[in-house]
Design a protein around this motif. Structure first.
Motif, mmCIF file in Angstrom:
data_model
loop_
_atom_site.group_PDB
_atom_site.id
_atom_site.type_symbol
_atom_site.label_atom_id
_atom_site.label_comp_id
_atom_site.label_asym_id
_atom_site.label_seq_id
_atom_site.Cartn_x
_atom_site.Cartn_y
_atom_site.Cartn_z
ATOM 1 N N PRO B 278 -13.197 -57.988 48.908
ATOM 2 C CA PRO B 278 -13.498 -57.351 50.229
ATOM 3 C C PRO B 278 -12.620 -58.056 51.282
ATOM 4 C CG PRO B 278 -15.453 -57.545 48.753
ATOM 5 C CD PRO B 278 -14.285 -58.314 47.875
ATOM 6 N N LEU B 279 -12.327 -57.446 52.322
ATOM 7 C CA LEU B 279 -11.604 -57.949 53.215
ATOM 8 C C LEU B 279 -12.472 -59.080 54.022
ATOM 9 C CD1 LEU B 279 -9.968 -55.182 55.745
ATOM 10 C CD2 LEU B 279 -8.618 -57.000 54.584
ATOM 11 N N SER B 280 -13.820 -58.905 54.027
ATOM 12 C CA SER B 280 -14.591 -59.866 54.531
ATOM 13 C C SER B 280 -14.248 -61.375 54.030
ATOM 14 C CB SER B 280 -16.097 -59.647 54.530
ATOM 15 O OG SER B 280 -16.604 -59.430 53.145
ATOM 16 N N GLN B 281 -14.007 -61.193 52.530
ATOM 17 C CA GLN B 281 -13.717 -62.318 52.005
ATOM 18 C C GLN B 281 -12.126 -62.729 51.805
ATOM 19 O OE1 GLN B 281 -15.676 -62.029 47.846
ATOM 20 N NE2 GLN B 281 -17.559 -61.208 49.019
ATOM 21 N N SER B 282 -11.393 -62.087 51.521
ATOM 22 C CA SER B 282 -9.869 -62.389 51.474
ATOM 23 C C SER B 282 -9.291 -62.761 52.919
ATOM 24 C CB SER B 282 -9.106 -61.184 50.913
ATOM 25 O OG SER B 282 -9.303 -59.917 51.928
ATOM 26 N N ALA B 283 -9.817 -62.220 54.007
ATOM 27 C CA ALA B 283 -9.315 -62.195 55.387
ATOM 28 C C ALA B 283 -10.573 -62.426 56.301
ATOM 29 C CB ALA B 283 -8.283 -61.354 55.784
ATOM 30 N N ARG B 284 -11.238 -63.556 56.263
ATOM 31 C CA ARG B 284 -12.559 -63.919 57.156
ATOM 32 C C ARG B 284 -12.104 -63.652 58.420
ATOM 33 N NH1 ARG B 284 -16.955 -66.801 54.356
ATOM 34 N NH2 ARG B 284 -15.972 -66.619 52.311
ATOM 35 N N ASP B 285 -11.104 -64.403 58.936
ATOM 36 C CA ASP B 285 -10.986 -64.428 60.413
ATOM 37 C C ASP B 285 -10.595 -63.048 60.968
ATOM 38 O OD1 ASP B 285 -11.381 -66.902 60.154
ATOM 39 O OD2 ASP B 285 -9.483 -67.651 60.412
ATOM 40 N N VAL B 286 -9.378 -62.366 60.264
ATOM 41 C CA VAL B 286 -9.193 -61.085 60.385
ATOM 42 C C VAL B 286 -10.544 -60.112 60.577
ATOM 43 C CG1 VAL B 286 -7.755 -59.047 59.861
ATOM 44 C CG2 VAL B 286 -6.812 -61.514 59.506
ATOM 45 N N PHE B 287 -11.237 -60.214 59.479
ATOM 46 C CA PHE B 287 -12.336 -59.354 59.549
ATOM 47 C C PHE B 287 -13.348 -59.513 60.559
ATOM 48 C CE2 PHE B 287 -16.569 -58.090 58.008
ATOM 49 C CZ PHE B 287 -16.120 -56.621 57.395
ATOM 50 N N ALA B 288 -13.495 -61.002 61.036
ATOM 51 C CA ALA B 288 -14.431 -61.165 62.203
ATOM 52 C C ALA B 288 -13.844 -60.610 63.448
ATOM 53 C CB ALA B 288 -14.420 -62.776 62.270
ATOM 54 N N GLU B 289 -12.454 -60.548 63.486
ATOM 55 C CA GLU B 289 -11.920 -59.825 64.660
ATOM 56 C C GLU B 289 -12.284 -58.280 64.753
ATOM 57 O OE1 GLU B 289 -7.577 -60.491 65.071
ATOM 58 O OE2 GLU B 289 -7.883 -58.759 66.497
ATOM 59 N N LEU B 290 -12.003 -57.810 63.496
ATOM 60 C CA LEU B 290 -12.406 -56.247 63.503
ATOM 61 C C LEU B 290 -13.812 -56.043 63.784
ATOM 62 C CD1 LEU B 290 -10.631 -55.697 59.985
ATOM 63 C CD2 LEU B 290 -9.845 -54.908 62.105
ATOM 64 N N VAL B 291 -14.614 -57.015 63.256
ATOM 65 C CA VAL B 291 -16.066 -56.828 63.598
ATOM 66 C C VAL B 291 -16.348 -56.787 65.147
ATOM 67 C CG1 VAL B 291 -18.585 -57.929 63.728
ATOM 68 C CG2 VAL B 291 -17.102 -57.500 61.667
ATOM 69 N N ALA B 321 -8.492 -48.029 62.655
ATOM 70 C CA ALA B 321 -8.339 -47.669 61.358
ATOM 71 C C ALA B 321 -6.833 -47.771 61.106
ATOM 72 C CB ALA B 321 -8.309 -46.044 61.251
ATOM 73 N N ASP B 322 -5.673 -47.910 61.796
ATOM 74 C CA ASP B 322 -4.352 -48.207 61.356
ATOM 75 C C ASP B 322 -4.425 -49.439 61.149
ATOM 76 O OD1 ASP B 322 -3.854 -45.533 61.882
ATOM 77 O OD2 ASP B 322 -2.646 -45.920 63.631
ATOM 78 N N ASP B 323 -4.593 -50.312 61.641
ATOM 79 C CA ASP B 323 -4.894 -51.924 61.536
ATOM 80 C C ASP B 323 -5.709 -52.265 59.957
ATOM 81 O OD1 ASP B 323 -3.470 -52.157 63.796
ATOM 82 O OD2 ASP B 323 -4.937 -53.135 64.777
ATOM 83 N N MET B 324 -6.581 -51.547 59.711
ATOM 84 C CA MET B 324 -7.293 -51.657 58.588
ATOM 85 C C MET B 324 -6.537 -51.214 57.453
ATOM 86 S SD MET B 324 -11.411 -50.898 59.604
ATOM 87 C CE MET B 324 -12.067 -51.496 58.168
ATOM 88 N N GLY B 325 -5.854 -49.927 57.578
ATOM 89 C CA GLY B 325 -5.103 -49.403 56.614
ATOM 90 C C GLY B 325 -3.846 -50.161 56.427
ATOM 91 N N TYR B 326 -3.253 -51.054 57.261
ATOM 92 C CA TYR B 326 -2.315 -52.027 56.876
ATOM 93 C C TYR B 326 -2.832 -53.139 56.087
ATOM 94 C CZ TYR B 326 0.904 -49.513 59.711
ATOM 95 O OH TYR B 326 1.801 -48.515 60.272
ATOM 96 N N LEU B 327 -3.960 -53.498 56.417
ATOM 97 C CA LEU B 327 -4.642 -54.507 55.631
ATOM 98 C C LEU B 327 -5.167 -53.967 54.251
ATOM 99 C CD1 LEU B 327 -6.703 -56.048 58.539
ATOM 100 C CD2 LEU B 327 -4.959 -57.229 57.320
#
Lengths: 101, 407
Positions: B278-291, B321-327
């Motif tokens: 999960p993104l929330s685990q692999s990229a914690r900071d990025v996920f927080a920003e997405l939130v 969605a695009d940013d999440m797609g790239y991730l």
């Protein structure tokens, strides 16, 4: 002096008026008859047959059976003098004075 | 001088005429001899004692003679008790000493008096305020509760009209309808806001009835009211508590559903196959920003809904969605993003708003998912390559027992 009084008081229910009649009679007996009496109170609500048998027409009625003659008085018992007169009882202290003479 | 008294009596006194007079009297007349035995009783006296024979019976000597009267209870033939005032005087009856007794029946008067006493006690002890007015509205009586509720003492209220309680919270039409109902039905009931003596307002449940006399003339109006202040407050508090409970339950259910979807422990078969972290685990900071970005978009969407604003929600969603797609985010990441945002909101915004966000969020998360799918359609011609290639034919078995198969 060996006169024994037998008095029966008929009242209606346990009302303040009935209680007042009973208290008045107790007072008259205690003060005037000096222990030589037998006093009964009958509530005509509780013992209607007894009232009927004795042809009691109204309350408060006080009946003197002894000594003769039989006497009935009706009404307010607060005036001792009038009650005694009605029952044909001369006051005991007056009686004593008379016999003392 | 030496005439027989009986002869004297008979010459001046016609017995029949006097007894005729007695029998017409509403009071009971009884003549007793000097021992209390009845010599004569008129019709009314017989009636008072239930019609039983009285002649020759011993009523008893009245203790009080003269002007004073005493209260006695009369007992009729059926044992019923009545009440009478007894007056007695000594007199001469046909040449013998006798007592004349008059009995005034007070049974009805007594019952009436008792009823009045009872009515008075009910009036005074009622928890409801009671106002009695004349037909012209002038107050003639109020009870204790009236004073407790309105603050006006009886002295202050008597002689005035209930207009002293008017709050001006109701228009003229309200009162017109009220009086129309009273005129038509003789009765009205409803809620009224009135003003206490200290100026404060209070709601009351008011009933107004007309009182008529035996000739059907309206003599009085009676208003009975209970103070609703306490009940209204209780009701409002209860409703608020119920609403809050319902909302917090809804929010909790929604969050539980979201978490269930996002929970790594319940990863779908497909994602475990691809062993996607999960993104929330692999990229914690990025996920927080997405939130945080998703939270802002949600707030904008709500603004559009509530204030008819025209925030470019869809554009921002597409960018997200695009940013999440790239991730290389998956459906589960979208679900987790949504769930975490709502969970954050539930802690910080009021229940009403949190509820609205959950409602609006349903559409938003679908839209976001749609954009993500179209991102993948656009940018990937084939599925991302699985790390452990599995033969489609026996994929089921291999997934169930991969170790055994390899051994």
């Amino acid at each position: 002096m060996n006169k024994k009084f037998r008095l029966t008081l008929f009242v209606t229910g346990q009302t303040p008026r009935s209680e007042r009649s009973i208290r008045n009679l107790q007072r008259i007996c205690a003060e005037e008859l000096q222990g030589t009496y037998e006093m009964t109170v009958i509530d005509v609500v509780e013992q209607p047959q007894l009232a009927e048998d004795l042809k009691i027409l109204a309350t408060p009625t006080l009946v003197k059976e002894l000594p003769p003659p039989l006497r009935r008085v009706i009404g307010d018992l607060s005036d001792t003098e009038k009650v005694l007169l009605g029952l044909d009882i001369s006051r005991v202290d007056g009686f004593n004075k008379e016999t003392g003479k | 001088m030496t005439a027989d008294p009986r002869l004297q009596l008979e010459s001046s006194f016609d017995k029949g005429a006097v007894l005729g007079l007695f029998s017409a009297m509403p009071d009971g007349i009884v003549v007793l001899d000097d021992a209390g035995v009845v010599l004569y009783a008129n019709t009314s006296a017989h009636h008072m004692f239930g019609g039983r024979p009285l002649l020759g019976k011993n009523l008893g000597l009245p203790i009080d003679l003269g002007n004073s009267c005493s209260e006695i209870e009369s007992i009729d033939s059926a044992g019923r008790i009545g009440w009478a005032e007894l007056r007695a005087v000594a007199f001469d009856w046909l040449g013998q000493p006798a007592i004349a007794v008059s009995l005034r029946d007070t049974t009805e008067r007594r019952a009436l008096a008792q009823q009045l006493v009872l009515a008075g006690r009910v009036f005074e002890s009622a928890r409801e305020g009671i106002i009695v007015t004349r037909p012209d509205g002038v107050i003639v009586s109020v009870n204790r509760s009236f004073t407790e509720i309105t603050g006006y003492s009886a002295e202050e209220a008597l002689g005035r009209t209930p207009r002293i309680l008017k709050s001006h919270e109701h228009d003229r039409a309200f009162y017109t309808l009220m009086w129309k109902a009273i005129a038509k039905n003789g009765f009205w009931q409803g809620e009224v806001v009135n003003r206490r003596k200290d100026g404060s307002l209070y709601p009351e449940l008011l009933s107004i009835s007309r009182i008529r006399d035996a000739d059907a003339q309206v003599t009085h109006l009676v208003g009975i009211f209970s103070d609703l202040t306490r009940r209204k407050a209780d009701e409002a508090a209860l409703e608020a508590a119920k609403l809050q409970l319902r909302q917090s339950e809804k929010i909790r259910e929604e969050l539980e559903r979201r978490e269930a979807i996002a929970n790594p422990a319940s990863l779908s078969v497909v994602s475990s196959m691809y062993s996607v972290v999960p993104l929330s685990q692999s990229a914690r900071d990025v996920f927080a920003e997405l939130v945080s970005r998703y939270g802002e978009i949600l707030a904008l969407a709500l603004e559009n809904l509530a204030l008819k604003a025209e925030n470019p929600v869809s554009d921002q969603l597409r960018e997200l969605a695009d940013d999440m797609g790239y991730l290389q985010a998956g459906a589960r990441d979208v679900a987790e993003l949504h769930s975490m945002t709502l969970a954050n909101n539930a802690k910080t915004v009021p229940p009403m708003k949190a509820k609205a966000m959950i409602e609006e969020g349903r559409f938003l998360v679908l839209e976001l998912m749609g954009y993500l799918v179209s991102f993948y359609r656009k940018n990937y011609y084939r599925s991302p390559r699985p790390l452990d290639p599995v033969d489609a034919a026996n994929s089921k078995a291999s997934r169930r027992r991969p170790k055994k198969e390899s051994a």
